[in-house]
Design a protein around this motif. Structure first.
Motif, mmCIF file in Angstrom:
data_model
loop_
_atom_site.group_PDB
_atom_site.id
_atom_site.type_symbol
_atom_site.label_atom_id
_atom_site.label_comp_id
_atom_site.label_asym_id
_atom_site.label_seq_id
_atom_site.Cartn_x
_atom_site.Cartn_y
_atom_site.Cartn_z
ATOM 1 N N ALA A 1 18.330 11.424 -19.901
ATOM 2 C CA ALA A 1 18.978 10.644 -20.963
ATOM 3 C C ALA A 1 17.964 9.833 -21.748
ATOM 4 C CB ALA A 1 20.044 9.726 -20.355
ATOM 5 N N ILE A 2 17.051 9.152 -21.039
ATOM 6 C CA ILE A 2 16.043 8.323 -21.722
ATOM 7 C C ILE A 2 15.103 9.189 -22.547
ATOM 8 C CG2 ILE A 2 14.081 6.764 -21.399
ATOM 9 C CD1 ILE A 2 15.481 5.743 -18.846
ATOM 10 N N SER A 3 14.629 10.299 -21.958
ATOM 11 C CA SER A 3 13.648 11.150 -22.659
ATOM 12 C C SER A 3 14.225 11.734 -23.938
ATOM 13 C CB SER A 3 13.160 12.269 -21.741
ATOM 14 O OG SER A 3 14.208 13.172 -21.441
ATOM 15 N N ALA B 1 15.202 3.710 -33.904
ATOM 16 C CA ALA B 1 14.405 2.804 -33.068
ATOM 17 C C ALA B 1 15.122 1.463 -32.888
ATOM 18 C CB ALA B 1 13.029 2.595 -33.686
ATOM 19 N N LEU B 2 15.725 0.943 -33.957
ATOM 20 C CA LEU B 2 16.470 -0.316 -33.868
ATOM 21 C C LEU B 2 17.687 -0.156 -32.956
ATOM 22 C CD1 LEU B 2 16.388 -1.532 -37.593
ATOM 23 C CD2 LEU B 2 15.171 -2.545 -35.670
ATOM 24 N N LEU B 3 18.386 0.950 -33.095
ATOM 25 C CA LEU B 3 19.558 1.193 -32.238
ATOM 26 C C LEU B 3 19.133 1.357 -30.780
ATOM 27 C CD1 LEU B 3 21.555 3.599 -34.572
ATOM 28 C CD2 LEU B 3 22.378 1.402 -33.709
ATOM 29 N N TYR B 4 18.013 2.010 -30.559
ATOM 30 C CA TYR B 4 17.500 2.121 -29.190
ATOM 31 C C TYR B 4 17.153 0.736 -28.653
ATOM 32 C CZ TYR B 4 14.686 3.524 -25.188
ATOM 33 O OH TYR B 4 14.186 3.667 -23.913
ATOM 34 N N GLY B 5 16.632 -0.119 -29.524
ATOM 35 C CA GLY B 5 16.275 -1.481 -29.121
ATOM 36 C C GLY B 5 17.464 -2.298 -28.656
ATOM 37 N N ILE B 6 18.661 -1.987 -29.184
ATOM 38 C CA ILE B 6 19.859 -2.726 -28.752
ATOM 39 C C ILE B 6 20.710 -1.879 -27.794
ATOM 40 C CG2 ILE B 6 19.918 -4.189 -30.794
ATOM 41 C CD1 ILE B 6 22.105 -2.415 -31.949
ATOM 42 N N GLY B 7 20.102 -0.787 -27.286
ATOM 43 C CA GLY B 7 20.747 -0.009 -26.237
ATOM 44 C C GLY B 7 21.787 0.998 -26.690
ATOM 45 N N LEU C 1 24.041 6.737 -39.580
ATOM 46 C CA LEU C 1 23.364 5.711 -38.783
ATOM 47 C C LEU C 1 23.542 4.318 -39.375
ATOM 48 C CD1 LEU C 1 20.005 7.500 -37.856
ATOM 49 C CD2 LEU C 1 21.911 6.979 -36.325
ATOM 50 N N VAL C 2 23.501 4.222 -40.707
ATOM 51 C CA VAL C 2 23.687 2.915 -41.361
ATOM 52 C C VAL C 2 25.082 2.364 -41.066
ATOM 53 C CG1 VAL C 2 23.925 1.751 -43.596
ATOM 54 C CG2 VAL C 2 21.983 3.274 -43.192
ATOM 55 N N VAL C 3 26.100 3.209 -41.218
ATOM 56 C CA VAL C 3 27.481 2.779 -40.951
ATOM 57 C C VAL C 3 27.636 2.365 -39.486
ATOM 58 C CG1 VAL C 3 29.895 3.539 -40.837
ATOM 59 C CG2 VAL C 3 28.469 4.192 -42.794
ATOM 60 N N TYR C 4 27.110 3.195 -38.586
ATOM 61 C CA TYR C 4 27.223 2.883 -37.154
ATOM 62 C C TYR C 4 26.458 1.614 -36.802
ATOM 63 C CZ TYR C 4 26.754 3.361 -32.088
ATOM 64 O OH TYR C 4 26.768 3.121 -30.738
ATOM 65 N N PHE C 5 25.254 1.467 -37.360
ATOM 66 C CA PHE C 5 24.437 0.285 -37.081
ATOM 67 C C PHE C 5 25.162 -0.991 -37.512
ATOM 68 C CE2 PHE C 5 21.271 -2.940 -37.969
ATOM 69 C CZ PHE C 5 20.388 -2.828 -36.912
ATOM 70 N N LYS C 6 25.778 -0.946 -38.684
ATOM 71 C CA LYS C 6 26.451 -2.150 -39.184
ATOM 72 C C LYS C 6 27.716 -2.472 -38.394
ATOM 73 C CE LYS C 6 24.438 -2.452 -43.708
ATOM 74 N NZ LYS C 6 24.622 -2.916 -45.083
ATOM 75 N N ASN C 7 28.310 -1.456 -37.785
ATOM 76 C CA ASN C 7 29.440 -1.712 -36.890
ATOM 77 C C ASN C 7 28.982 -2.409 -35.611
ATOM 78 O OD1 ASN C 7 31.495 -0.697 -38.462
ATOM 79 N ND2 ASN C 7 31.267 1.396 -37.707
ATOM 80 N N GLN C 8 27.783 -2.060 -35.155
ATOM 81 C CA GLN C 8 27.245 -2.661 -33.935
ATOM 82 C C GLN C 8 26.592 -4.015 -34.195
ATOM 83 O OE1 GLN C 8 27.793 -1.135 -30.959
ATOM 84 N NE2 GLN C 8 28.928 0.353 -32.206
ATOM 85 N N TRP C 9 26.015 -4.139 -35.376
ATOM 86 C CA TRP C 9 25.239 -5.350 -35.705
ATOM 87 C C TRP C 9 25.428 -5.616 -37.194
ATOM 88 C CZ3 TRP C 9 19.267 -5.842 -34.492
ATOM 89 C CH2 TRP C 9 18.868 -7.162 -34.687
ATOM 90 N N PRO C 10 26.402 -6.452 -37.566
ATOM 91 C CA PRO C 10 26.702 -6.674 -38.993
ATOM 92 C C PRO C 10 25.509 -7.354 -39.698
ATOM 93 C CG PRO C 10 28.369 -7.681 -37.566
ATOM 94 C CD PRO C 10 27.243 -7.260 -36.695
ATOM 95 N N LEU C 11 24.680 -6.542 -40.242
ATOM 96 C CA LEU C 11 23.425 -7.030 -40.810
ATOM 97 C C LEU C 11 23.251 -6.496 -42.220
ATOM 98 C CD1 LEU C 11 20.697 -8.490 -39.969
ATOM 99 C CD2 LEU C 11 19.845 -6.210 -39.428
ATOM 100 N N ARG C 12 22.938 -7.369 -43.149
ATOM 101 C CA ARG C 12 22.633 -6.930 -44.511
ATOM 102 C C ARG C 12 21.128 -6.701 -44.607
ATOM 103 N NH1 ARG C 12 23.300 -10.191 -50.256
ATOM 104 N NH2 ARG C 12 23.311 -8.330 -51.596
ATOM 105 N N VAL D 1 22.313 4.736 -27.959
ATOM 106 C CA VAL D 1 21.571 5.995 -28.100
ATOM 107 C C VAL D 1 22.466 7.232 -28.237
ATOM 108 C CG1 VAL D 1 19.511 5.145 -26.918
ATOM 109 C CG2 VAL D 1 21.365 6.168 -25.573
ATOM 110 N N ARG D 2 23.692 7.190 -27.755
ATOM 111 C CA ARG D 2 24.511 8.410 -27.723
ATOM 112 C C ARG D 2 25.021 8.809 -29.103
ATOM 113 N NH1 ARG D 2 28.195 7.717 -22.210
ATOM 114 N NH2 ARG D 2 26.432 7.667 -20.750
ATOM 115 N N VAL D 3 25.586 7.865 -29.847
ATOM 116 C CA VAL D 3 26.146 8.176 -31.162
ATOM 117 C C VAL D 3 25.070 8.678 -32.133
ATOM 118 C CG1 VAL D 3 27.371 7.244 -33.162
ATOM 119 C CG2 VAL D 3 28.119 6.643 -30.853
#
Length: 528
Positions: free
Chosen positions: A225-227, A367-373, A420-431, A375-377
């Motif tokens: 999974a990690i690799s 990389a940012l999404l991996y940083g907050i754990g 990825l942008v849509v998913y990232f903003k759902n996980q971390w509401p960031l402009r 990875v699957r989506v």
């Protein structure tokens, strides 16, 4: 921490050298073997690269993380499980490539590629020792052996490819023999890297305490999974190349183009790979240096620092990616001829070069999404983007040739990035950036385009008109690029869309910060 940061910087520098060598060697190689020879090499290269990235990079990180997260007395068991798991995977892949070479070559539409696949398959056998030793050193914060091994591996590989190809071409062997020699370069490079890592492994050998057995299947599942999650974003461009290997040449031939012409067209289309690597070099090397800090800052109670780093990684990446893609757009005919001897298919290569923007954002976002754990989506979006690429090739290549393949590549990557942008903003509401940021990038790109096009027309038609065509193209490109870069950077500095403090965080960013301070302080002085 100081030792760790020094090691991280060394590893980043080694990665930069490897990327430069990887992009640079393709130019003299193409010049020696021509477009047909370049097609031959690029058809097979993705097969070796995909498994190389997954095992020697993805598994190395997985081993490192699992060793770092476990107790000292579990290390020997984890290393043993990792080695035999990776060795087993390598043997399966080797068998598939070596024994299935004829079938794979037939699927690509060129049975003579079989010998290249068989030669390259031997590189896969060295993945287990490479991955395990790299992971072991990284877990112990010993980055020097890993960095040296990466550089030595690539240096030996490039040397064998270029010298071997020169020998084959000067002695009038076939272009397929040149491609086979290039595949052997990967094997030689990995042998050198394994030898160096064994030397350091023995040098830094530490007596392990009595080992405690680790659970087999949980360890295997976690490592897989990690690799995969770590290497997925790096793999996607190579997987897109593999999709092209199976589709572009066959579709060109099926559309009525002659075999030799179809090979040459695919070879010309493959010129886009080193150009894209050059463009990604600046964006990723600058921006990805920030990303590890996001995971660290995210663990703190106050998440504001993590937000600052995430925004800066996105902005720097997008800024330099657009600068690279727009710059290549304006000078592509001259760069194409300077590096690859002709200006053929420059329009398709311009479209191809805009993949730099999507790939830069993809690398940063994953990389940012991996940083907050998470990875699957992202892996699902990558699979969806690949499907769009393949479907796009089948629909567009018969109608538009290699231009269709370039469009399909952009469409696949754009789908991934938007998802990825849509998913990232759902996980971390960031402009990520205000509208002003995008406006200034557009203004800087337009000004750069006007300056470069004006200079290129003048230089090509008047200043260097008396020179031979390729030399004139080179002179035009080499003078237009620094002019365009200067115009772009001065406008960005005046806009201050990246502040001086933010530039100081970046590696090599101090010069930009000083330029920005000088320009803006001068502007204030003029007002007074």
């Amino acid at each position: 921490m100081k030792t760790f940061m020094k090691g991280a910087v060394l590893l980043t520098l080694a990665g930069l050298i490897v990327k430069i060598l990887s992009a640079v060697y393709r130019v003299p190689f193409q010049n020696m073997v021509g477009d047909q020879g370049f097609y031959i090499y690029q058809q097979v290269y993705p097969f070796i690269a995909v498994f190389g990235i997954w095992t020697s990079y993805g598994f190395a990180v997985a081993v490192s993380k699992m060793l770092a997260d476990s107790k000292q007395d579990e290390h020997r068991a984890i290393i043993r499980i990792a080695f035999w798991m990776i060795a087993s995977i390598s043997l399966v892949i080797f068998a598939a490539l070596f024994l299935g070479a004829d079938l794979l070559a037939a699927w690509m539409g060129d049975t003579r590629l079989s010998a290249l696949l068989k030669t390259g398959s031997f590189a896969v056998l060295l993945m287990a020792p490479l991955a395990v030793m790299k992971g072991h050193f990284q877990a112990g914060s010993r980055m020097q052996p890993v960095a040296y091994a990466q550089v030595i591996e690539q240096a030996i590989r490039v040397t064998v490819i270029l010298l071997g190809t020169w020998f084959v071409v000067t002695n009038d062997f076939s272009l397929y023999a040149a491609g086979q020699t290039a595949m052997f370069g990967a094997v030689a490079g990995e042998l050198a890297a394994v030898g160096l890592l064994i030397y350091y492994f023995n040098k830094f050998a530490i007596k392990q305490p009595q080992h405690v057995p680790a659970e087999l299947w949980p360890t295997v599942k976690k490592m897989l999974a990690i690799s995969l999650s770590v290497s997925m974003s790096s793999l996607i461009l190579v997987i897109f190349q593999m999709a092209d290997s199976f589709t572009v040449f066959r579709l060109l031939e099926a559309s009525g183009i002659g075999t030799l012409q179809a090979m040459e067209l695919k070879g010309i289309y493959d010129r886009g790979q080193p150009l894209a690597q050059f463009g990604l070099l600046v964006a990723t090397s600058l921006a990805l240096s920030i990303v590890p800090l996001v995971a660290q800052m995210q663990r703190k109670e106050n998440g504001r620092s993590a937000e600052l780093y995430a925004k800066l990684a996105y902005r720097i990446s997008l800024l330099f990616a657009i600068a690279a893609a727009a710059g290549l757009t304006f000078v592509m005919p001259y760069v194409n001829e300077m590096l690859f001897q002709t200006r053929e298919q420059s329009a398709a290569l311009i479209v191809f070069s805009w993949q730099i923007v999507w790939m830069s954002l993809l690398l940063i976002l994953t990389a940012l999404l991996y940083g907050i754990g998470k990875v699957r989506v992202p892996a699902l979006f990558l699979a969806g983007g690949l499907a769009i690429k393949v479907i796009g090739n089948w629909l567009l290549v018969p109608m538009y040739g290699v231009m269709g393949a370039a469009i399909a590549g952009n469409a696949g990557l754009a789908f991934i990035v938007c998802g990825l942008v849509v998913y990232f903003k759902n996980q971390w509401p960031l402009r990520f950036a205000p509208l002003r940021f995008y406006s200034w990038i557009f203004i800087a790109s337009a000004a750069m385009g006007a300056a470069v096009l004006g200079w290129a027309v003048f230089a090509d038609w008047s200043l260097f008109d008396a020179l031979p065509s390729r030399l004139a193209a080179g002179a035009t490109a080499l003078t237009a690029v620094p002019l365009g870069a200067a115009v772009f950077l001065v406008i960005i500095a005046k806009s201050r869309i990246i502040t001086e403090k933010q530039w100081y965080i970046m590696p090599f960013g101090r010069k930009m910060a000083k330029l920005q301070l000088a320009i803006n302080s001068k502007k204030k002085g003029d007002r007074r």
